[in-house]
Scaffold this motif. Structure first.
Motif, PDB file in Angstrom:
ATOM      1  N   VAL A  26       0.905  -1.134  -0.114  1.00  0.00           N
ATOM      2  CA  VAL A  26       0.051  -0.083  -0.071  1.00  0.00           C
ATOM      3  C   VAL A  26       0.770   1.192   0.161  1.00  0.00           C
ATOM      4  O   VAL A  26       2.046   1.399   0.910  1.00  0.00           O
ATOM      5  N   ARG A  27       0.765   2.074  -0.836  1.00  0.00           N
ATOM      6  CA  ARG A  27       1.650   3.340  -0.992  1.00  0.00           C
ATOM      7  C   ARG A  27       1.266   4.361   0.075  1.00  0.00           C
ATOM      8  O   ARG A  27      -0.230   4.406   0.174  1.00  0.00           O
ATOM      9  N   GLY A  28       2.159   5.239   0.257  1.00  0.00           N
ATOM     10  CA  GLY A  28       1.794   6.194   1.489  1.00  0.00           C
ATOM     11  C   GLY A  28       1.754   5.832   2.739  1.00  0.00           C
ATOM     12  O   GLY A  28       1.693   6.716   3.673  1.00  0.00           O
ATOM     13  N   ILE A  29       2.072   4.557   3.180  1.00  0.00           N
ATOM     14  CA  ILE A  29       2.139   4.182   4.689  1.00  0.00           C
ATOM     15  C   ILE A  29       3.341   3.769   5.009  1.00  0.00           C
ATOM     16  O   ILE A  29       4.158   2.872   4.438  1.00  0.00           O
ATOM     17  N   ALA A  30       4.171   4.478   5.873  1.00  0.00           N
ATOM     18  CA  ALA A  30       5.274   4.374   6.345  1.00  0.00           C
ATOM     19  C   ALA A  30       5.354   3.183   7.335  1.00  0.00           C
ATOM     20  O   ALA A  30       4.716   3.299   8.484  1.00  0.00           O
ATOM     21  N   CYS A  31       6.232   2.310   7.261  1.00  0.00           N
ATOM     22  CA  CYS A  31       6.403   1.344   8.361  1.00  0.00           C
ATOM     23  C   CYS A  31       7.698   1.779   9.155  1.00  0.00           C
ATOM     24  O   CYS A  31       8.734   2.317   8.624  1.00  0.00           O
ATOM     25  N   SER A  32       7.431   1.674  10.392  1.00  0.00           N
ATOM     26  CA  SER A  32       8.533   2.000  11.439  1.00  0.00           C
ATOM     27  C   SER A  32       8.593   1.253  12.467  1.00  0.00           C
ATOM     28  O   SER A  32       7.637   0.327  12.820  1.00  0.00           O
ATOM     29  N   SER A  33       9.427   1.319  13.589  1.00  0.00           N
ATOM     30  CA  SER A  33       9.480   0.769  14.661  1.00  0.00           C
ATOM     31  C   SER A  33       8.374   1.323  15.545  1.00  0.00           C
ATOM     32  O   SER A  33       7.720   2.388  15.041  1.00  0.00           O
ATOM     33  N   MET A  34       7.858   0.597  16.790  1.00  0.00           N
ATOM     34  CA  MET A  34       6.685   0.952  17.273  1.00  0.00           C
ATOM     35  C   MET A  34       6.816   2.078  18.171  1.00  0.00           C
ATOM     36  O   MET A  34       8.002   2.213  18.960  1.00  0.00           O
ATOM     37  N   PRO A  35       6.229   3.247  18.238  1.00  0.00           N
ATOM     38  CA  PRO A  35       6.579   4.424  18.899  1.00  0.00           C
ATOM     39  C   PRO A  35       6.340   4.196  20.196  1.00  0.00           C
ATOM     40  O   PRO A  35       5.656   3.409  20.852  1.00  0.00           O
ATOM     41  N   MET A  43      -4.905   5.623  17.461  1.00  0.00           N
ATOM     42  CA  MET A  43      -5.037   4.382  18.254  1.00  0.00           C
ATOM     43  C   MET A  43      -4.069   3.502  17.656  1.00  0.00           C
ATOM     44  O   MET A  43      -3.826   3.249  16.565  1.00  0.00           O
ATOM     45  N   VAL A  44      -3.672   2.512  18.361  1.00  0.00           N
ATOM     46  CA  VAL A  44      -2.666   1.471  18.089  1.00  0.00           C
ATOM     47  C   VAL A  44      -3.607   0.335  17.999  1.00  0.00           C
ATOM     48  O   VAL A  44      -4.117  -0.207  18.988  1.00  0.00           O
ATOM     49  N   LEU A  45      -3.667  -0.353  16.901  1.00  0.00           N
ATOM     50  CA  LEU A  45      -4.501  -1.426  16.456  1.00  0.00           C
ATOM     51  C   LEU A  45      -3.509  -2.679  16.094  1.00  0.00           C
ATOM     52  O   LEU A  45      -2.963  -2.597  15.153  1.00  0.00           O
ATOM     53  N   ASP A  46      -3.699  -3.571  16.864  1.00  0.00           N
ATOM     54  CA  ASP A  46      -2.722  -4.720  16.615  1.00  0.00           C
ATOM     55  C   ASP A  46      -3.586  -5.888  15.825  1.00  0.00           C
ATOM     56  O   ASP A  46      -4.561  -6.245  16.143  1.00  0.00           O
ATOM     57  N   LEU A  47      -3.144  -6.027  14.646  1.00  0.00           N
ATOM     58  CA  LEU A  47      -3.955  -7.077  13.589  1.00  0.00           C
ATOM     59  C   LEU A  47      -3.186  -8.338  13.781  1.00  0.00           C
ATOM     60  O   LEU A  47      -3.838  -9.157  13.040  1.00  0.00           O
ATOM     61  N   SER A  53      -0.328 -12.151  19.605  1.00  0.00           N
ATOM     62  CA  SER A  53      -0.267 -10.811  20.428  1.00  0.00           C
ATOM     63  C   SER A  53      -0.205 -11.177  21.943  1.00  0.00           C
ATOM     64  O   SER A  53       0.055 -10.328  22.771  1.00  0.00           O
ATOM     65  N   TYR A  54      -0.935 -12.402  22.296  1.00  0.00           N
ATOM     66  CA  TYR A  54      -0.782 -12.648  23.594  1.00  0.00           C
ATOM     67  C   TYR A  54       0.714 -13.042  24.133  1.00  0.00           C
ATOM     68  O   TYR A  54       1.276 -12.733  25.258  1.00  0.00           O
ATOM     69  N   LYS A  55       1.623 -13.577  23.089  1.00  0.00           N
ATOM     70  CA  LYS A  55       2.947 -13.828  23.612  1.00  0.00           C
ATOM     71  C   LYS A  55       3.979 -12.747  23.742  1.00  0.00           C
ATOM     72  O   LYS A  55       4.923 -12.368  24.292  1.00  0.00           O
ATOM     73  N   ASN A  56       3.397 -11.689  22.746  1.00  0.00           N
ATOM     74  CA  ASN A  56       4.400 -10.408  22.779  1.00  0.00           C
ATOM     75  C   ASN A  56       3.519  -9.092  22.694  1.00  0.00           C
ATOM     76  O   ASN A  56       3.054  -8.423  21.756  1.00  0.00           O
ATOM     77  N   PRO A  57       2.820  -8.861  23.875  1.00  0.00           N
ATOM     78  CA  PRO A  57       1.709  -7.829  23.869  1.00  0.00           C
ATOM     79  C   PRO A  57       2.368  -6.427  23.628  1.00  0.00           C
ATOM     80  O   PRO A  57       3.480  -6.090  24.090  1.00  0.00           O
ATOM     81  N   PRO A  59       1.401  -2.699  24.841  1.00  0.00           N
ATOM     82  CA  PRO A  59       0.880  -2.030  26.009  1.00  0.00           C
ATOM     83  C   PRO A  59      -0.042  -1.038  25.311  1.00  0.00           C
ATOM     84  O   PRO A  59       0.353  -0.176  24.516  1.00  0.00           O
ATOM     85  N   GLY A  60      -1.527  -0.933  25.547  1.00  0.00           N
ATOM     86  CA  GLY A  60      -2.323   0.154  25.004  1.00  0.00           C
ATOM     87  C   GLY A  60      -2.898  -0.152  23.749  1.00  0.00           C
ATOM     88  O   GLY A  60      -3.748   0.639  23.327  1.00  0.00           O
ATOM     89  N   ALA A  61      -2.278  -1.412  23.100  1.00  0.00           N
ATOM     90  CA  ALA A  61      -3.016  -1.551  21.789  1.00  0.00           C
ATOM     91  C   ALA A  61      -4.068  -2.280  21.743  1.00  0.00           C
ATOM     92  O   ALA A  61      -4.496  -3.138  22.882  1.00  0.00           O
ATOM     93  N   ARG A  62      -5.225  -2.056  20.985  1.00  0.00           N
ATOM     94  CA  ARG A  62      -6.537  -2.981  20.636  1.00  0.00           C
ATOM     95  C   ARG A  62      -6.098  -4.044  19.894  1.00  0.00           C
ATOM     96  O   ARG A  62      -5.657  -3.708  18.564  1.00  0.00           O
ATOM     97  N   ASN A  63      -6.570  -5.069  20.216  1.00  0.00           N
ATOM     98  CA  ASN A  63      -6.260  -6.354  19.445  1.00  0.00           C
ATOM     99  C   ASN A  63      -7.478  -6.847  18.727  1.00  0.00           C
ATOM    100  O   ASN A  63      -8.471  -7.251  19.254  1.00  0.00           O
ATOM    101  N   ILE A  64      -7.285  -6.763  17.525  1.00  0.00           N
ATOM    102  CA  ILE A  64      -8.420  -7.224  16.480  1.00  0.00           C
ATOM    103  C   ILE A  64      -7.839  -8.015  15.282  1.00  0.00           C
ATOM    104  O   ILE A  64      -7.218  -7.132  14.456  1.00  0.00           O
ATOM    105  N   PRO A  65      -7.768  -9.105  15.458  1.00  0.00           N
ATOM    106  CA  PRO A  65      -7.102  -9.994  14.146  1.00  0.00           C
ATOM    107  C   PRO A  65      -7.512  -9.518  12.860  1.00  0.00           C
ATOM    108  O   PRO A  65      -8.931  -9.211  12.748  1.00  0.00           O
ATOM    109  N   VAL A  66      -6.859  -9.322  11.803  1.00  0.00           N
ATOM    110  CA  VAL A  66      -7.064  -9.158  10.525  1.00  0.00           C
ATOM    111  C   VAL A  66      -8.273 -10.056  10.084  1.00  0.00           C
ATOM    112  O   VAL A  66      -9.160  -9.386   9.317  1.00  0.00           O
TER     113      VAL A  66
END
Length: 115
Positions: A26-35, A43-47, A53-57, A59-66
């Motif tokens: 997808v163009r225009g979306i920069a990937c970086s390390s987690m701020p 909002m931080v959304l964990d896909l 996500s349970y093994k490596n949570p 903090p503060g992220a909402r988990n909704i699998p893709v």
């Protein structure tokens, strides 16, 4: 014979659409390390899948699998989103679904760098 050609062309078009949604970046979306601290109003959304996500949570992220985005996208309360995905395919597919639903993707993080 004509229907066979039509069927063949239909298969090509459908496979191209499926391949595009998953494998083309997808163009225009920069990937970086987690701020450390997401910006105000983002909002931080964990896909990632629940077991990942349970093994490596994050903090503060909402988990909704893709796989559940079509069903639970109404639970996302912010319009601006930073996503976390386990690989590039999940990132591309998740961003396209969220953009179709009207969300603004501000950035992404791939949790498994080796992907």
């Amino acid at each position: 014979m004509l229907s066979l050609i039509g069927l063949f062309l239909s298969i090509i078009v459908l496979s191209r659409i499926l391949l595009y949604n998953r494998y083309f970046p997808v163009r225009g979306i920069a990937c970086s390390s987690m701020p450390d601290q997401p910006a105000e109003g983002i909002m931080v959304l964990d896909l990632r899948a629940y077991n990942e996500s349970y093994k490596n949570p994050v903090p503060g992220a909402r988990n909704i699998p893709v796989a559940y985005l079509h069903r639970y996208y109404k639970e996302i309360q912010h319009n601006n989103i930073h996503i976390i995905a386990s690989d590039k395919v999940q990132r591309n597919f998740g961003i396209r679904i969220l953009k179709q639903k009207g969300f603004q993707i501000k950035g992404c993080t791939i949790a498994n760098i080796n992907a």
